[in-house]
Design an enzyme around this catalytic site. Structure first.
Site, PDB file in Angstrom:
ATOM      1  N   TRP A 322       0.943  -1.085  -0.159  1.00 15.98           N
ATOM      2  CA  TRP A 322      -0.098  -0.251   0.440  1.00 15.98           C
ATOM      3  C   TRP A 322       0.940   1.425   0.058  1.00 15.98           C
ATOM      4  O   TRP A 322       1.047   1.602   0.600  1.00 15.98           O
ATOM      5  CB  TRP A 322      -1.052  -0.294   1.308  1.00 15.98           C
ATOM      6  CG  TRP A 322      -1.910  -1.281   1.513  1.00 15.98           C
ATOM      7  CD1 TRP A 322      -3.083  -1.401   0.788  1.00 15.98           C
ATOM      8  CD2 TRP A 322      -1.506  -2.870   1.732  1.00 15.98           C
ATOM      9  NE1 TRP A 322      -3.225  -2.393   0.793  1.00 15.98           N
ATOM     10  CE2 TRP A 322      -3.133  -3.225   1.613  1.00 15.98           C
ATOM     11  CE3 TRP A 322      -0.872  -2.981   3.013  1.00 15.98           C
ATOM     12  CZ2 TRP A 322      -3.422  -4.316   2.028  1.00 15.98           C
ATOM     13  CZ3 TRP A 322      -1.748  -3.950   3.702  1.00 15.98           C
ATOM     14  CH2 TRP A 322      -3.113  -4.310   3.624  1.00 15.98           C
ATOM     15  N   CYS A 406      -2.526   4.088   3.764  1.00 14.17           N
ATOM     16  CA  CYS A 406      -3.369   2.195   3.526  1.00 14.17           C
ATOM     17  C   CYS A 406      -4.420   2.241   2.677  1.00 14.17           C
ATOM     18  O   CYS A 406      -3.696   2.575   1.189  1.00 14.17           O
ATOM     19  CB  CYS A 406      -3.991   2.102   4.995  1.00 14.17           C
ATOM     20  SG  CYS A 406      -4.815  -0.124   4.685  1.00 14.17           S
ATOM     21  N   CYS A 407      -5.171   2.094   2.618  1.00 12.46           N
ATOM     22  CA  CYS A 407      -6.103   2.028   1.066  1.00 12.46           C
ATOM     23  C   CYS A 407      -7.609   3.849   1.152  1.00 12.46           C
ATOM     24  O   CYS A 407      -7.127   3.738  -0.045  1.00 12.46           O
ATOM     25  CB  CYS A 407      -7.306   0.894   1.439  1.00 12.46           C
ATOM     26  SG  CYS A 407      -6.216  -0.797   1.428  1.00 12.46           S
ATOM     27  N   GLY A 717     -10.562  -1.385  -1.509  1.00 15.79           N
ATOM     28  CA  GLY A 717      -9.164  -0.487  -0.944  1.00 15.79           C
ATOM     29  C   GLY A 717      -7.694  -0.635  -1.717  1.00 15.79           C
ATOM     30  O   GLY A 717      -7.352   0.498  -1.045  1.00 15.79           O
TER      31      GLY A 717
END
Length: 742
Positions: A322, A406-407, A717
């Site tokens: 990510w 992250c997402c 995500g």
């Protein structure tokens, strides 16, 4: 600094650390098209050929090319490494060889041992001796966990706890290194320590003073690491190459120190564009070499690797890291933040091929230039490699200088950090409520003992009363579990470098998460609108349901059921907020599962909606597979009803549509996708992954990976190389809804 800052407009940024002010005063909005973009250079082609060869070799070795078991990963643990030494532009790898993974036992020594053994390696004596008497984060966590926390973890009602790996989701403001140089940043942090040390020495002040000293240590080590590559980052960057290199050194130091689940690189495109544009104006850089700089930076991002256990990979399939890179959005003064460098980052998906990393995230606004919207849509259709988030919604709370971690999680860059981890399986909480607090699979009493519902038609109001009671109990347990995790992480695995590139006292967010939303929503809908009768086994546990009659299903723009999903998220968020968090962090909530929706389903018994025991959940906030039968727009409308105000950690929606449904030709497909995105986000919806492909392509790729070796898809995500997913994850993705009507 005068030469480094030549031609830049003065402002508050010259008086204090204020990168946002620098960007607003100096960036050049771009509203033109993509016709200026360039392809790869001969040099880039040679480097990518070498990278692709290494990726093939990595895959042939089971996903891990090589592990250095003799050194503990840190900023200075490895000498400089190169892809091709004579051809690398942006310098620096995590270890001394590309794709060689390092050992990082700070989160959990046993996990590091298990990860090595899974790939045929043994931890070296140096690492073993270094950690023989050291307490790791994982050890600290399990010292403090209560029996109930351990039971909830084992049963899977709290899943994905970051008690054995770095917590991630902390974004250093790496731009500060390029703009100010490390000497200035170090001096400012020394002043911070002096000022804070004059306070009364309570526990919070003592912890902060110690944190600062840890930060200063690693800031100085970063300077030394850069010097090993022949670069002096004590001073600010003088040109575009140095701005990118200095910034990347900061990111590289962070991922060498911390193996977090999501060490994003932040919002860097407008910042970099300022330096590129100045060099172009001065005649020292042309477009093809500007693109080459971005290509080389992205290549380095694609090579980031962490050593994980098979259990971790089962939760987060596809070996993701990510490296989220946020593009575009709008400035609060009404100007677009689209720059030529936003286009350059998207162009890497053509120059270098589709890829899951970096996790390119477009911050979508109704006011973005139409030419940029159309280019984004074209890239999505061609590569399935980018995602979209609603800048108009996030900008209200986070301003115009936030980044995505992250997402899908927004944070003010360098001014906020996040305590991330775990998700609560709310579908399982419902089953616990029906079973008087017992786990429906193992029969263990986890929650306080209550009444098990009889084998009679379930009464909706009584079910809701029981669910609310157990969800409230669960929320309190969840917050306290997270408090244990992050207290211990700060104590034993503190992110020294990343936190040094934040304001000294940043705002803190604590990110909670829901899994199983659509399963819970449809189950409650079935109880309310159909006839649901529990079925017990010989233990007296409810293990199945007989459901008679029709009931409205989430994902079809039907308020009768969509309102349940909205209520559940708001209720659970409010319950979380009743329990105090570690270091006064603000509660946030996400509806995001990554690929863990498969594992969550495996840990959950049959549910009243007709889902069988062990079957996967839908990803994120998505409707269950195939139940959103009224078409693409109805499915989107349902998800859009969930309130972002109580889900500021993100509402992940993964949207798959067949090319023919989107339009009969490329022009129509681009126009229709732009309209879909505009219409979806106009409802204050938060996030959308976009896949434009046919189900059969995935089936063919699963049966013969050589057909589509670089096939990239969006999951929940983030994006993955489809061939890196395990068979059960591939089958789950194939089973998702592929919309064949609008």
């Amino acid at each position: 600094m005068n030469n480094c800052w030549r031609a830049f407009k003065d402002g508050n940024w010259t008086k204090e650390i204020d990168v946002s002010n620098f960007i607003k005063l100096n960036y050049t909005p771009y509203e033109g098209g993509a016709d200026f973009l360039e392809g790869t250079t001969v040099r880039t082609d040679a480097v990518m050929t070498r990278v692709n060869d290494l990726l093939v070799e990595e895959n042939e070795k089971g996903g891990v090319l090589k592990i250095d078991t003799d050194h503990v990963s840190s900023i200075l643990s490895h000498r400089p490494g190169y892809i091709i030494k004579s051809k690398d532009i942006i310098l620096g790898l995590q270890t001394d060889e590309p794709l060689k993974r390092a050992v990082n036992p700070f989160a959990g020594y046993r996990n590091a041992v298990q990860a090595c053994q899974a790939y045929g390696y043994e931890i070296g004596d140096n690492v073993h001796n270094e950690f023989k008497y050291r307490t790791t984060h994982n050890t600290g966590v399990f010292r403090a966990y209560t029996d109930t926390m351990k039971k909830a973890r084992h049963a899977g009602v709290l899943t994905g706890l970051p008690d054995a790996y770095g917590r991630g989701r902390i974004i250093g403001d790496y731009r500060r290194i390029a703009l100010y140089g490390m000497e200035y940043l170090i001096n400012e942090r020394v002043k911070d320590k002096k000022r804070i040390s004059e306070r009364d020495m309570d526990a919070e002040t003592i912890q902060l003073v110690e944190d600062i000293e840890k930060q200063l240590d690693f800031m100085r080590q970063l300077v030394e690491m850069a010097a090993q590559h022949g670069c002096d980052i004590n001073r600010p960057a003088e040109n575009a190459y140095e701005a990118i290199q200095w910034l990347y050194f900061g990111y590289l130091g962070a991922v060498k120190e911390q193996n977090g689940a999501a060490n994003s690189i932040g919002r860097i495109s407008s910042f970099i564009d300022i330096y590129i544009q100045r060099d172009i104006d001065e005649g020292t850089l042309d477009e093809i070499h500007a693109q080459e700089l971005i290509d080389d930076l992205v290549i380095k991002m694609r090579l980031v690797r962490h050593l994980r256990t098979p259990e971790y990979n089962n939760l987060f399939a596809g070996d993701p890291v990510w490296v989220t890179c946020s593009l575009a959005g709008m400035c609060e003064d009404g100007r677009t933040m689209v720059t030529r460098t936003c286009y350059r980052f998207l162009q890497t998906l053509y120059n270098l091929g589709p890829s899951a990393e970096p996790n390119i995230t477009v911050l979508w606004s109704k006011d973005l230039p139409e030419s940029f919207k159309r280019f984004c849509a074209k890239v999505s259709i061609d590569t399935d490699s980018i995602q979209y988030e609603n800048d108009d919604v996030m900008r209200r709370d986070f301003g115009d200088d936030y980044s995505i971690a992250c997402c899908v999680s927004a944070m003010k860059t360098g001014k906020q950090m996040q305590f991330f981890g775990a998700r609560c399986n709310l579908a399982k909480v419902l089953l616990m409520a029906l079973n008087g607090g017992r786990d429906e699979i193992h029969g263990e009493q986890i929650a306080p003992e209550g009444e098990t519902f009889a084998e009679d038609v379930l009464d909706y109001d009584k079910v809701i009363t029981a669910f609310k009671s157990y969800a409230s109990w669960m929320a309190k347990l969840y917050v306290n579990t997270m408090n244990v995790i992050h207290y211990m992480h700060d104590k034993y695995a503190y992110e020294r470098l990343m936190m040094s590139l934040h304001d000294v006292e940043p705002g803190r967010l604590m990110a909670f998460g829901i899994s199983g939303l659509s399963v819970l929503t449809d189950s409650l809908s079935a109880i309310k609108y159909a006839k649901v009768t529990p079925v017990k086994d010989e233990r007296g546990l409810i293990v199945d349901f007989k459901t008679e009659g029709e009931f409205p299903k989430y994902g079809n723009d039907d308020d009768r059921v969509d309102s349940i999903a909205k209520w559940v998220t708001e209720f659970f968020y409010n319950e979380l907020c009743k329990t105090k968090t570690y270091r006064g962090a603000k509660h946030t909530l996400s509806i995001l599962t990554i690929t863990s929706n498969v594992v969550y389903g495996q840990k959950t018994g049959s549910t009243p909606d007709g889902r069988r025991a062990g079957e996967p959940f839908a990803p994120g906030a998505n409707p269950m597979h195939g139940r959103d039968s009224e078409g693409a727009l109805s499915s989107l409308n349902s998800v859009a009803k969930i309130c972002y105000e109580c889900c500021q950690d993100g509402i992940s929606n993964t949207f798959s549509i067949t090319p023919d449904t989107l339009g009969e030709n490329e022009e129509n497909q681009i126009e229709n996708l732009v309209n879909v995105l505009d219409g979806y986000f106009a409802q204050d919806a938060h996030h959308l992954n976009v896949n434009v492909l046919n189900r059969q392509k995935l089936i063919d790729a699963m049966n013969d990976p050589t057909l589509y070796p670089s096939l990239t898809i969006r999951v929940s995500g983030y994006a993955v190389n489809f061939n890196k997913l395990t068979k059960d994850k591939q089958l789950e993705v194939i089973a998702r809804t592929f919309h064949e009507k609008m």
